[in-house]
Design a protein around this motif. Structure first.
Motif, mmCIF file in Angstrom:
data_model
loop_
_atom_site.group_PDB
_atom_site.id
_atom_site.type_symbol
_atom_site.label_atom_id
_atom_site.label_comp_id
_atom_site.label_asym_id
_atom_site.label_seq_id
_atom_site.Cartn_x
_atom_site.Cartn_y
_atom_site.Cartn_z
ATOM 1 N N VAL A 13 48.655 34.321 14.859
ATOM 2 C CA VAL A 13 49.523 33.164 14.596
ATOM 3 C C VAL A 13 49.632 32.343 15.890
ATOM 4 C CG1 VAL A 13 51.724 32.409 13.636
ATOM 5 C CG2 VAL A 13 50.791 34.636 12.998
ATOM 6 N N GLY A 14 48.747 31.370 16.037
ATOM 7 C CA GLY A 14 48.739 30.536 17.233
ATOM 8 C C GLY A 14 49.584 29.290 17.041
ATOM 9 N N THR A 15 49.923 28.650 18.141
ATOM 10 C CA THR A 15 50.777 27.465 18.080
ATOM 11 C C THR A 15 50.097 26.318 17.323
ATOM 12 O OG1 THR A 15 51.633 28.159 20.206
ATOM 13 C CG2 THR A 15 52.194 25.941 19.519
ATOM 14 N N GLU A 16 48.779 26.240 17.432
ATOM 15 C CA GLU A 16 48.043 25.182 16.717
ATOM 16 C C GLU A 16 47.261 25.688 15.522
ATOM 17 O OE1 GLU A 16 45.479 22.525 18.828
ATOM 18 O OE2 GLU A 16 47.157 21.596 19.878
ATOM 19 N N ASN A 17 46.801 26.929 15.601
ATOM 20 C CA ASN A 17 45.927 27.467 14.549
ATOM 21 C C ASN A 17 46.287 28.900 14.197
ATOM 22 O OD1 ASN A 17 43.795 25.225 14.572
ATOM 23 N ND2 ASN A 17 43.836 25.846 16.719
ATOM 24 N N VAL A 18 46.289 29.172 12.888
ATOM 25 C CA VAL A 18 46.412 30.557 12.437
ATOM 26 C C VAL A 18 45.013 31.013 12.043
ATOM 27 C CG1 VAL A 18 47.386 32.107 10.691
ATOM 28 C CG2 VAL A 18 48.784 30.271 11.641
ATOM 29 N N ARG A 19 44.598 32.167 12.555
ATOM 30 C CA ARG A 19 43.273 32.699 12.229
ATOM 31 C C ARG A 19 43.425 34.121 11.703
ATOM 32 N NH1 ARG A 19 42.358 29.985 17.239
ATOM 33 N NH2 ARG A 19 41.182 28.069 16.877
ATOM 34 N N ALA A 20 42.753 34.398 10.610
ATOM 35 C CA ALA A 20 42.854 35.725 10.005
ATOM 36 C C ALA A 20 41.460 36.294 9.793
ATOM 37 C CB ALA A 20 43.591 35.628 8.678
ATOM 38 N N ILE A 81 51.623 38.318 18.723
ATOM 39 C CA ILE A 81 52.903 37.751 19.168
ATOM 40 C C ILE A 81 52.675 37.160 20.551
ATOM 41 C CG2 ILE A 81 53.799 39.982 20.041
ATOM 42 C CD1 ILE A 81 56.579 38.766 18.851
ATOM 43 N N ASN A 82 53.321 36.027 20.792
ATOM 44 C CA ASN A 82 53.028 35.283 22.020
ATOM 45 C C ASN A 82 54.286 34.583 22.503
ATOM 46 O OD1 ASN A 82 51.415 34.248 24.036
ATOM 47 N ND2 ASN A 82 50.100 33.054 22.684
ATOM 48 N N GLY A 83 54.211 33.976 23.660
ATOM 49 C CA GLY A 83 55.343 33.251 24.220
ATOM 50 C C GLY A 83 55.768 33.856 25.543
ATOM 51 N N ASP A 209 43.866 34.567 27.799
ATOM 52 C CA ASP A 209 43.691 33.811 26.561
ATOM 53 C C ASP A 209 44.225 32.395 26.768
ATOM 54 O OD1 ASP A 209 43.074 34.176 23.464
ATOM 55 O OD2 ASP A 209 44.862 32.921 23.667
ATOM 56 N N PHE A 210 43.276 31.456 26.872
ATOM 57 C CA PHE A 210 43.604 30.061 27.145
ATOM 58 C C PHE A 210 43.743 29.348 25.800
ATOM 59 C CE2 PHE A 210 41.792 26.004 29.349
ATOM 60 C CZ PHE A 210 43.079 25.490 29.481
ATOM 61 N N GLY A 211 44.969 29.335 25.281
ATOM 62 C CA GLY A 211 45.223 28.782 23.957
ATOM 63 C C GLY A 211 45.665 27.338 24.038
ATOM 64 N N ALA A 212 46.315 26.867 22.957
ATOM 65 C CA ALA A 212 46.764 25.479 22.912
ATOM 66 C C ALA A 212 47.939 25.267 23.857
ATOM 67 C CB ALA A 212 47.153 25.109 21.484
ATOM 68 N N ALA A 235 45.759 24.339 26.701
ATOM 69 C CA ALA A 235 44.827 23.214 26.585
ATOM 70 C C ALA A 235 45.477 21.945 26.034
ATOM 71 C CB ALA A 235 43.648 23.621 25.703
ATOM 72 N N VAL A 236 46.557 22.099 25.251
ATOM 73 C CA VAL A 236 47.199 20.906 24.697
ATOM 74 C C VAL A 236 47.880 20.091 25.798
ATOM 75 C CG1 VAL A 236 49.537 21.729 24.099
ATOM 76 C CG2 VAL A 236 48.380 20.111 22.613
ATOM 77 N N ASN A 237 48.242 20.761 26.885
ATOM 78 C CA ASN A 237 48.869 20.032 27.991
ATOM 79 C C ASN A 237 47.899 19.059 28.649
ATOM 80 O OD1 ASN A 237 50.311 22.892 27.834
ATOM 81 N ND2 ASN A 237 51.768 21.327 28.479
ATOM 82 N N ILE A 256 38.905 12.375 23.778
ATOM 83 C CA ILE A 256 38.345 12.300 25.142
ATOM 84 C C ILE A 256 38.138 13.713 25.674
ATOM 85 C CG2 ILE A 256 38.847 11.640 27.542
ATOM 86 C CD1 ILE A 256 40.215 9.153 26.501
ATOM 87 N N LYS A 257 39.155 14.549 25.466
ATOM 88 C CA LYS A 257 39.082 15.927 25.969
ATOM 89 C C LYS A 257 37.901 16.671 25.358
ATOM 90 C CE LYS A 257 41.763 19.359 24.573
ATOM 91 N NZ LYS A 257 42.964 20.174 24.330
ATOM 92 N N LEU A 258 37.761 16.574 24.037
ATOM 93 C CA LEU A 258 36.715 17.351 23.372
ATOM 94 C C LEU A 258 35.317 16.796 23.649
ATOM 95 C CD1 LEU A 258 38.399 18.189 19.945
ATOM 96 C CD2 LEU A 258 38.266 19.597 22.000
HETATM 97 N N1 LIG Z 1 35.716 22.273 24.092
HETATM 98 C C1 LIG Z 1 37.021 22.256 24.342
HETATM 99 N N2 LIG Z 1 37.490 21.775 25.508
HETATM 100 C C2 LIG Z 1 38.799 21.735 25.757
HETATM 101 N N3 LIG Z 1 39.738 22.177 24.930
HETATM 102 C C3 LIG Z 1 39.335 22.663 23.762
HETATM 103 C C4 LIG Z 1 37.968 22.737 23.387
HETATM 104 N N4 LIG Z 1 37.898 23.277 22.144
HETATM 105 C C5 LIG Z 1 39.159 23.509 21.759
HETATM 106 N N5 LIG Z 1 40.031 23.147 22.717
HETATM 107 C C6 LIG Z 1 41.494 23.191 22.687
HETATM 108 O O1 LIG Z 1 41.976 24.479 22.417
HETATM 109 C C7 LIG Z 1 43.305 24.362 21.893
HETATM 110 C C8 LIG Z 1 43.479 25.305 20.722
HETATM 111 O O2 LIG Z 1 43.375 26.617 21.198
HETATM 112 P P1 LIG Z 1 43.714 27.874 20.272
HETATM 113 O O3 LIG Z 1 43.258 27.595 18.900
HETATM 114 O O4 LIG Z 1 43.198 29.063 20.983
HETATM 115 O O5 LIG Z 1 45.294 27.800 20.349
HETATM 116 P P2 LIG Z 1 46.392 28.563 19.512
HETATM 117 O O6 LIG Z 1 45.985 29.973 19.354
HETATM 118 O O7 LIG Z 1 46.744 27.813 18.293
HETATM 119 O O8 LIG Z 1 47.632 28.426 20.517
HETATM 120 P P3 LIG Z 1 48.425 29.488 21.406
HETATM 121 O O9 LIG Z 1 47.553 30.690 21.568
HETATM 122 O O10 LIG Z 1 48.701 28.790 22.696
HETATM 123 O O11 LIG Z 1 49.677 29.757 20.644
HETATM 124 C C9 LIG Z 1 43.506 22.903 21.516
HETATM 125 O O12 LIG Z 1 44.339 22.277 22.476
HETATM 126 C C10 LIG Z 1 42.082 22.341 21.588
HETATM 127 O O13 LIG Z 1 42.050 20.987 21.960
#
Ligand SMILES: Nc1ncnc2c1ncn2[C@@H]1O[C@H](COP(=O)(O)OP(=O)(O)OP(=O)(O)O)[C@@H](O)[C@H]1O
Ligand SMILES: [Mg+2]
Length: 403
Positions: A13-20, A81-83, A209-212, A235-237, A256-258
């Motif tokens: 359960v990620g802040t941006e994406n849920v993956r199962a 679980i995260n945070g 783990d470099f998440g959102a 990465a959202v920052n 731009i980021k992607l």
């Molecule tokens: N090629 C890329 N370059 C930079 N950022 C990327 C790339 N591909 C995906 N991202 C970024 O990764 C982030 C999503 O990461 P992820 O799905 O791991 O997060 P999450 O699990 O939902 O969040 P968290 O773990 O922080 O709760 C988004 O901000 C997205 O823009």
């Protein structure tokens, strides 16, 4: 007779994406039979549930995909679980051994309780207790004292915990998705299960783990989880920083980021023009580089602080392994290597698995895969006839006991 298939499920359960992810286990063979992903559009901030319905709906959608692809019913799973409230603490304790027939499981439980009493505040939920070392009558370095004789036993253990309201809220969101949580595992710890080998954990390694909106760290040494910490930025920052500095909306900044951002920061003097939603956006690559670099440096400085707090900065021979979607950024391993002063690579799950592995061989699937593998490791299978095989996680019950 053909062995009955058993199933294990992981829900990240990620802040941006849920993956199962669903695994089918038949004997030695572990097969990925389904995976599902859904955007978590609202209701979570920096890894913490702020509105039950958002993560509940996203989880429901991800599970529906898994269920139709795998032809299975996902009623119970291991959940991430995260945070920044997730932390680990070393505790110590000592008891006199009463039995004279060797140390029993009950005594070890009593020892753990003694070690934790007064150390873990009442507003925290214990998620796991990892015994690191036992000392029997002054002899330290004992890994498994069960059955050994001693008058006095001491323990050093690592206790992983989270703030009770946050753990509870995630449990309730999963309940709304009609999913039973068998075990909560911190995001980085679950990812580690999917991308590290036992040998690396033995020698000393960390997963980042470099998440959102979080960057979570798990440190392993001598085969055990030594430390867990979470940086409340990800990465959202970078997207937000780009939006603010370039005066763009976050959608354009994300594009731009992607499309243009890399973490090697080599290009100079280049002007880039991008079309976004019928509009033309022009920016200097150097300006973008500086914005991204500042944010990445800040995030990795905080990661380094966690490593220092853990006592492992520049002391991990197997280096760092990056997971999470943020680690898809080109050049990120090199950047992390320079900033963390250790060898770094991007971790891809799927090693040793069969089935639909190609699709999940991406760093963002490490946590979901690791959760399902952990469920299988614990023999906590689903889909088998005997419902009693489930050991449901009790939110206010006792902490998990080592088997
Ligand atoms: N090629 C890329 N370059 C930079 N950022 C990327 C790339 N591909 C995906 N991202 C970024 O990764 C982030 C999503 O990461 P992820 O799905 O791991 O997060 P999450 O699990 O939902 O969040 P968290 O773990 O922080 O709760 C988004 O901000 C997205 O823009
Ligand atoms: Mg995540």
């Amino acid at each position: 007779m053909e062995e009955q298939s058993k199933y294990a499920f992981g829900v990240d359960v990620g802040t941006e994406n849920v993956r199962a992810v669903a695994l089918e286990i038949a004997g030695e063979r572990v097969k990925v039979i389904a995976y599902g992903e859904a955007p978590n559009e609202k209701g979570m901030r920096k890894g913490i549930v702020t509105d039950l319905s958002g993560p509940a709906e996203a989880t429901d959608r991800a599970l529906k995909t898994v269920e139709s692809m795998g032809g299975v019913n996902v009623d119970a799973a291991y959940v991430s679980i995260n945070g920044a409230h997730i932390s680990s603490e070393q505790v110590t304790g000592m008891i006199a051994v009463s039995s004279n027939e060797g140390i029993t499981r009950d005594e070890l439980n009593r020892l753990e309780d003694t070690a934790m009493s007064g150390r873990i505040t009442t507003n925290r939920q214990v998620l796991d207790v990892i015994p690191l070392n036992y000392t029997l009558d002054g002899q330290s370095g004992i890994r498994q004292p069960l059955g050994m004789m001693a008058n006095k036993i001491e323990i050093v253990a690592n206790v992983i915990s989270g703030l009770t309201p946050s753990v509870d809220a995630l449990g309730r969101a999963m309940g709304q998705a009609t999913l039973r949580v068998l075990q909560f595992i911190p995001t980085s710890v679950a990812a580690a299960r999917a991308v590290l080998t036992e040998k690396q954990m033995e020698n000393g390694v960390c997963v980042i783990d470099f998440g959102a909106s979080t960057t979570s760290v798990a440190v392993y040494d001598e085969g055990d989880l030594q430390y867990v910490g979470v940086v409340p930025a990800g990465a959202v920052n970078i997207t937000k920083d780009l939006a603010i500095s370039l005066e763009l909306n976050t959608e354009a900044a994300e594009q731009i980021k992607l499309r243009y951002v890399t973490a090697d920061f080599t290009e100079t003097g280049k002007e880039i023009t991008m079309r976004h939603n019928g509009e033309t956006v022009t920016f200097l690559k150097d300006e973008v580089n500086q914005i991204v670099k500042d944010r990445l440096e800040d995030i990795f400085a905080h990661v380094y602080e966690h490593l220092e707090r853990a006592g492992y900065a520049q002391k991990l021979p197997e280096g760092a392994v990056l997971t999470g979607a943020g680690s898809n950024m080109k050049g990120i391993a090199g950047f992390a290597k320079e900033n963390l002063k250790m060898a770094t690579r991007v971790g891809i799950p799927g090693n040793g698995l069969s089935g639909v592995v190609e699709e999940i061989e991406k760093p963002e699937w490490a946590t979901a895969v690791g959760l399902a593998l952990s469920m299988a490791d614990d023999g906590n299978f689903s889909g088998v006839d005997d419902e009693k095989e489930h050991k449901a996680f009790s939110l206010f019950g006792l902490f998990k006991k080592k088997k």
